[in-house]
Design an enzyme around this catalytic site. Structure first.
Site, short mmCIF file in Angstrom:
data_model
loop_
_atom_site.label_atom_id
_atom_site.label_comp_id
_atom_site.label_asym_id
_atom_site.label_seq_id
_atom_site.Cartn_x
_atom_site.Cartn_y
_atom_site.Cartn_z
N LYS A 65 -11.59 23.77 28.03
CA LYS A 65 -10.17 23.40 27.98
C LYS A 65 -10.06 21.89 27.92
O LYS A 65 -10.63 21.18 28.75
CB LYS A 65 -9.45 23.94 29.23
CG LYS A 65 -7.96 23.64 29.19
CD LYS A 65 -7.23 24.35 30.33
CE LYS A 65 -7.21 23.56 31.61
NZ LYS A 65 -6.39 22.34 31.57
N ASP A 92 -4.93 22.41 25.75
CA ASP A 92 -3.89 22.62 26.77
C ASP A 92 -2.94 21.41 26.78
O ASP A 92 -3.00 20.58 27.67
CB ASP A 92 -4.60 22.80 28.12
CG ASP A 92 -3.65 22.94 29.30
OD1 ASP A 92 -2.48 23.31 29.10
OD2 ASP A 92 -4.09 22.67 30.44
N LYS A 136 0.48 21.92 26.24
CA LYS A 136 1.79 22.44 26.69
C LYS A 136 2.95 21.88 25.89
O LYS A 136 3.85 21.24 26.44
CB LYS A 136 1.99 22.15 28.18
CG LYS A 136 0.91 22.71 29.11
CD LYS A 136 1.23 22.43 30.56
CE LYS A 136 0.19 22.97 31.52
NZ LYS A 136 -1.10 22.24 31.49
N ASP A 147 9.29 21.05 22.73
CA ASP A 147 10.13 20.14 21.95
C ASP A 147 11.00 21.01 21.03
O ASP A 147 11.01 22.25 21.19
CB ASP A 147 9.22 19.19 21.14
CG ASP A 147 9.88 17.83 20.88
OD1 ASP A 147 11.08 17.83 20.49
OD2 ASP A 147 9.22 16.79 21.05
N THR A 181 2.88 25.98 38.21
CA THR A 181 2.58 26.40 39.59
C THR A 181 2.93 25.30 40.60
O THR A 181 2.96 25.55 41.79
CB THR A 181 1.10 26.79 39.76
OG1 THR A 181 0.32 25.79 39.13
CG2 THR A 181 0.82 28.13 39.15
N ARG A 215 -12.83 21.62 38.65
CA ARG A 215 -13.66 20.87 39.60
C ARG A 215 -14.83 21.62 40.23
O ARG A 215 -15.90 21.02 40.41
CB ARG A 215 -12.75 20.24 40.67
CG ARG A 215 -11.97 19.06 40.09
CD ARG A 215 -10.75 18.72 40.89
NE ARG A 215 -9.73 19.76 40.80
CZ ARG A 215 -8.55 19.68 41.37
NH1 ARG A 215 -8.24 18.62 42.09
NH2 ARG A 215 -7.66 20.65 41.22
O1 C5P Z 1 -10.21 21.71 38.95
P1 C5P Z 1 -9.43 22.98 38.86
O2 C5P Z 1 -10.29 24.22 38.85
O3 C5P Z 1 -8.32 23.04 39.85
O4 C5P Z 1 -8.80 22.88 37.40
C1 C5P Z 1 -7.87 23.80 36.94
C2 C5P Z 1 -7.40 23.39 35.58
O5 C5P Z 1 -6.34 24.26 35.20
C3 C5P Z 1 -6.83 21.97 35.51
O6 C5P Z 1 -7.10 21.47 34.20
C4 C5P Z 1 -5.35 22.16 35.72
O7 C5P Z 1 -4.59 21.18 35.08
C5 C5P Z 1 -5.14 23.50 35.04
N1 C5P Z 1 -4.00 24.26 35.51
C6 C5P Z 1 -3.81 24.59 36.85
N2 C5P Z 1 -2.73 25.31 37.22
C7 C5P Z 1 -1.85 25.69 36.30
C8 C5P Z 1 -2.03 25.37 34.97
C9 C5P Z 1 -3.13 24.64 34.60
O8 C5P Z 1 -4.63 24.27 37.69
N3 C5P Z 1 -0.84 26.42 36.67
#
Ligand code: C5P
Length: 240
Positions: free
Chosen positions: A31, A58, A60, A63, A122, A215
């Protein structure tokens, strides 16, 4: 492991390519979000796509329909495998996006990208929604927007772990659900800023088509080992 998508949330293209090289073969795709895309531009998408990687772009988009359709066409030409837009941009916007993805892919002889919708971020709770004039409970707004996305011809939605099973039950087996917020189990590490989390196997059991992990893999001392552990957990969940 097709279902496991890794968020390349790193500041430079060099780091992203290094991670992708380390993870290729163990994961289902990468992603690329606003941080990396804004820093490095489309070349990172082209480079990964040229290596055969599935890229979930990603960005999003949100517009007017013509602008989003043009952006989706451009993302399709870059070779993105999955693209997302905000469902709150409306039905006409989503239909224009879906049409642009299909038309561009067919003109260029490539498979059409999966086009999915973000429903309610979220990071927003009921109070934040009501400040913006939306007075329904979060899950109601999520399902309302998911329905709009399905009716507009989109392939699925991004959903939090808590929303996944409701959406799967309402929208059937062919609707793609992409679930971030994965923690615990093989994706140990700290929760970071994620609050309502699930393990990878719980998310798959709840009906996720794909999970997005950042992460717990990207910041692990050995990202490949971390990804392999999560992939193993998903495999055993699918076998059950
Ligand atoms: O590091 P982590 O596992 O939290 O990363 C989750 C990824 O998913 C990040 O790129 C974050 O921006 C994305 N994301 C999220 N929650 C959402 C939509 C996207 O954590 N509702």
């Amino acid at each position: 492991m097709d279902q496991l998508l890794i968020a390349l949330d790193v500041p430079t293209g060099g780091e992203a390519l290094q991670l992708a090289d380390a993870l290729r073969g163990s994961v289902g795709g990468f992603k690329i979000g606003n941080q990396l895309f804004t820093a490095e531009g489309p070349v990172i998408v082209r480079t990964l796509a040229a290596k055969g990687d599935r890229v979930f772009l990603d960005l999003k988009f949100h517009d007017i329909p013509n602008t989003v359709a043009s952006a989706v066409a451009a993302a399709t030409s870059l070779g993105a495998w999955m693209i997302n837009v905000h469902a709150s941009g409306g039905s006409t916007m989503m239909q224009a996006a879906a049409e642009a993805a299909r038309r561009t892919a067919s003109a260029e002889g490539r498979p059409a990208p999966r086009l999915i919708a973000v429903t309610v971020l979220t990071s927003l709770n009921a109070t934040a929604l009501s400040q913006a004039g939306v007075n329904s409970p979060v899950i109601e707004q999520v399902t309302r927007l998911a329905r709009l996305a399905q009716q507009a011809g989109l392939d699925g939605v991004v959903a939090s772990p808590q929303e996944t099973s409701v959406i799967r039950a309402l929208f059937g087996p062919d609707f793609s659900i992409v679930t971030p917020g994965i923690r615990g189990g093989a994706a140990a590490a700290s929760k970071n800023d994620q609050e309502r989390t699930m393990t990878a196997s719980e998310a798959i059991a709840a009906g996720a088509s794909y999970i997005v992990v950042g992460r717990p893999v990207v910041a692990a001392p050995d990202p490949r080992e971390a990804a392999e552990k999560i992939a193993k957990e998903i495999r055993s969940s699918l076998a059950r």
